[in-house]
Design an enzyme around this catalytic site. Structure first.
Site, mmCIF file in Angstrom:
data_model
loop_
_atom_site.group_PDB
_atom_site.id
_atom_site.type_symbol
_atom_site.label_atom_id
_atom_site.label_comp_id
_atom_site.label_asym_id
_atom_site.label_seq_id
_atom_site.Cartn_x
_atom_site.Cartn_y
_atom_site.Cartn_z
ATOM 1 C CB ALA A 4 0.775 6.127 -13.382
ATOM 2 C CB ALA A 5 -2.267 1.706 -14.396
ATOM 3 N N PRO A 6 -4.733 2.990 -12.643
ATOM 4 C CG PRO A 6 -7.031 2.998 -12.194
ATOM 5 C CD PRO A 6 -5.705 2.670 -11.579
ATOM 6 N N GLY A 7 -4.578 5.682 -13.327
ATOM 7 C CA GLY A 7 -4.384 7.091 -13.644
ATOM 8 C C GLY A 7 -5.211 8.066 -12.836
ATOM 9 N N GLY A 8 -5.849 7.603 -11.779
ATOM 10 C CA GLY A 8 -6.674 8.501 -10.961
ATOM 11 C C GLY A 8 -5.846 9.648 -10.390
ATOM 12 C CE LYS A 9 -3.729 7.843 -4.939
ATOM 13 N NZ LYS A 9 -4.074 6.501 -5.488
ATOM 14 C CB CYS A 35 -4.889 1.827 -0.938
ATOM 15 S SG CYS A 35 -4.550 0.428 -1.993
ATOM 16 C CG ASP A 88 10.435 -2.844 -12.890
ATOM 17 O OD1 ASP A 88 10.145 -2.095 -11.933
ATOM 18 O OD2 ASP A 88 10.830 -4.015 -12.751
HETATM 19 C C1 LIG Z 1 -1.874 1.270 -6.233
HETATM 20 S S1 LIG Z 1 -1.883 1.049 -7.943
HETATM 21 C C2 LIG Z 1 -1.727 2.709 -8.508
HETATM 22 C C3 LIG Z 1 -3.009 3.469 -8.537
HETATM 23 C C4 LIG Z 1 -2.844 4.803 -9.267
HETATM 24 N N1 LIG Z 1 -1.786 5.604 -8.705
HETATM 25 C C5 LIG Z 1 -4.122 5.606 -9.287
HETATM 26 O O1 LIG Z 1 -4.296 6.503 -8.455
HETATM 27 O O2 LIG Z 1 -4.967 5.339 -10.150
HETATM 28 C C6 LIG Z 1 -0.248 0.461 -8.219
HETATM 29 C C7 LIG Z 1 0.120 0.346 -9.697
HETATM 30 O O3 LIG Z 1 1.530 0.127 -9.755
HETATM 31 C C8 LIG Z 1 1.815 -0.756 -10.805
HETATM 32 N N2 LIG Z 1 3.180 -1.288 -10.523
HETATM 33 C C9 LIG Z 1 3.517 -2.292 -9.692
HETATM 34 N N3 LIG Z 1 4.849 -2.458 -9.685
HETATM 35 C C10 LIG Z 1 5.368 -1.525 -10.528
HETATM 36 C C11 LIG Z 1 6.689 -1.201 -10.951
HETATM 37 N N4 LIG Z 1 7.744 -1.872 -10.493
HETATM 38 N N5 LIG Z 1 6.842 -0.211 -11.844
HETATM 39 C C12 LIG Z 1 5.772 0.487 -12.318
HETATM 40 N N6 LIG Z 1 4.504 0.214 -11.964
HETATM 41 C C13 LIG Z 1 4.294 -0.770 -11.067
HETATM 42 C C14 LIG Z 1 0.692 -1.761 -10.746
HETATM 43 O O4 LIG Z 1 0.551 -2.452 -11.964
HETATM 44 C C15 LIG Z 1 -0.491 -0.863 -10.413
HETATM 45 O O5 LIG Z 1 -1.116 -0.427 -11.592
#
Ligand SMILES: C[S@@+](CC[C@H](N)C(=O)[O-])C[C@H]1O[C@@H](n2cnc3c(N)ncnc32)[C@H](O)[C@@H]1O
Length: 459
Positions: A272-277, A398, A322
């Site tokens: 989810a981070a940084p939470g845009g979606k 992306c 995770d």
């Molecule tokens: C593409 S970014 C997400 C962008 C977010 N959805 C947004 O729209 O702001 C992918 C995120 O997944 C997290 N991530 C990677 N592997 C993960 C896992 N196994 N479990 C949970 N989060 C994970 C990363 O730290 C990163 O913040």
């Protein structure tokens, strides 16, 4: 090619107006480039640049990264035996900025003079004579030297050779315009918060402060010119967020067509981070109709979800865990209750957003694609059982590589008889939308590269 000392400075040059001297900026850009070629991200290297130099250095560095293939090919002609990495970084900085006069932020001869000055005063001092000789020859023989690089695809497209080959194979019709789009400046696009205002009203509020914009899809506005967010009307009160148009397709794709119930729908935003979606999901749905669990593996990044939601006045349950290990959190934290919908915005190569992060193409290795595809497959397989029968999952990245998009989803469908694929945008090609017939691409304007699949679980 003629030189034009009267030339008006480009935006990159204007951003640097308050900085003391061009040679200092070029030296800082060369140091940053050296760091990136050593494996650091542009965010990390720019963090080390003094604050007063940073905006100008960032603008110049991004231009250098978008022209690095050409610069390296030119350097090979000027210095066939590879110079020391710091010397090479300064040479490539000057060559990347100066080779194409039409796009050069300063006249080429100024760039060369200032690069030589940077060599004399900085880390490449011992080699300043050599740098001077190479760059003077470049100025004298520029047309012939550039012409000799035209047969080298890395110089022409400014991407690593493996990347170009992969795009040719994955997108035989579109690879050239995709590479060209990656070397252009991206637009600044906003998502209007429909809980606070409307697209029309916000466009008028922008117009009132002389910011022109174009409406995109449901709640998007593409600005004619990028501005600092503090300038945006009611930004602090959450009226709008910065989000690329392609990323704005996730929430409608997941929520439109979901059967509503008396109780709020349970939605998992798995990465989810940084939470845009996460924020868009909550803005898009009727207030109180969603209960969103925002999962993020990285605690520091998870705190950014709270910041994003706080500014917008939205609430989700943020969980640091995770996603590929539901045994750690699903029973204990979610009481084993299945979700109505899951958004899996999986970690990926970010090959669709290189116009925003021009270092990505030089930092990635070809082997990263398979490694990330394996992680994505694991996430798909472990999260699918957490979805209710009849529930929906959006899988997105992306990335423009098929291994992280179409091929990934086809392989998942082949090993999962409970999953069926519903209409979705598929691979969105970066640049201007021109894929008629595609569910979401028509209205997205100039957007990043993305992939979207919508999967439904049988009842
Ligand atoms: C593409 S970014 C997400 C962008 C977010 N959805 C947004 O729209 O702001 C992918 C995120 O997944 C997290 N991530 C990677 N592997 C993960 C896992 N196994 N479990 C949970 N989060 C994970 C990363 O730290 C990163 O913040």
């Amino acid at each position: 090619m003629s030189q034009s000392p009267e030339k008006k400075p480009s935006p990159a040059a204007s951003a640097a107006v308050s900085a003391p001297a061009l040679w200092q900026q070029l030296e800082a850009v060369a140091q940053a480039l050296h760091g990136i070629l050593g494996g650091q991200s542009s965010k990390a290297v720019l963090g080390q640049v003094p604050q007063r130099l940073r905006p100008g250095v960032q603008a110049l560095l991004f231009q250098v990264l978008r022209q690095l293939g050409r610069a390296q090919a030119l350097q090979k002609q000027l210095a066939p035996r590879s110079p020391a990495p710091k010397v090479s970084a300064l040479l490539c900085t000057a060559l990347a900025l100066a080779w194409d006069e039409a796009q050069a932020p300063y006249p080429p001869f100024t760039l060369v003079n200032q690069a030589v000055e940077a060599a004399k005063r900085g880390a490449a001092r011992a080699q300043s004579g050599f740098i001077n000789a190479c760059l003077r020859r470049f100025l004298r023989e520029r047309d012939a030297l550039v012409a000799a690089t035209e047969s080298n695809p890395v110089a022409v497209w400014n991407h690593p050779a493996w990347w170009i080959e992969r795009l040719k194979k994955d997108h035989p019709q579109d690879w050239q315009r995709m590479l060209a789009a990656n070397n252009a400046q991206p637009p600044m696009t906003l998502r209007v918060n429909r809980q606070k205002t409307t697209q029309d009203q916000y466009q008028s509020a922008l117009a009132a402060i002389e910011l022109k914009s174009q409406p995109l899809a449901d709640m998007g506005l593409q600005l004619e010119q990028a501005v600092a967010v503090q300038v945006l009307p009611h930004f602090a009160e959450g009226w709008a967020s910065v989000q690329d148009a392609a990323a704005q397709a996730a929430a409608p794709l997941l929520l439109d067509g979901l059967r509503t119930t008396a109780a709020p729908l349970r939605v998992l935003d798995a990465c989810a981070a940084p939470g845009g979606k996460t924020a868009h999901l909550l803005e898009y749905a009727a207030p109180g109709s969603l209960q969103v669990t925002a999962l993020e593996i990285d605690a520091e990044r998870a705190s950014r979800i709270e910041d994003t939601l706080g500014r917008l006045g939205l609430k989700a349950w943020v969980l640091v865990a995770d996603a590929s290990r539901p045994e750690d959190w699903f029973e204990r934290q979610c009481q084993g209750q299945l979700f109505d919908a899951i958004l899996l915005d999986a970690p990926c190569t970010a090959s669709g957003i290189v116009r925003r992060q021009p270092d990505v193409r030089w930092l990635r290795r070809e082997s990263d694609v398979a490694q990330l595809a394996e992680i994505q497959a694991r996430l798909l397989d472990t999260l699918w059982p957490l979805l209710k029968p009849g529930g929906r999952m959006v899988y997105c990245t992306c990335s423009v590589f098929k291994a992280e998009g179409d091929a990934q989803v086809q392989a998942f469908l082949a090993r999962n008889t409970t999953a069926q694929s519903l209409p979705a945008p598929g691979h969105l090609i970066p640049g201007k939308a021109d894929k008629p017939g595609c569910v979401a691409d028509n209205a997205l304007g100039d957007h990043d590269g993305f992939f979207y699949a919508l999967l439904e679980k049988s009842r």
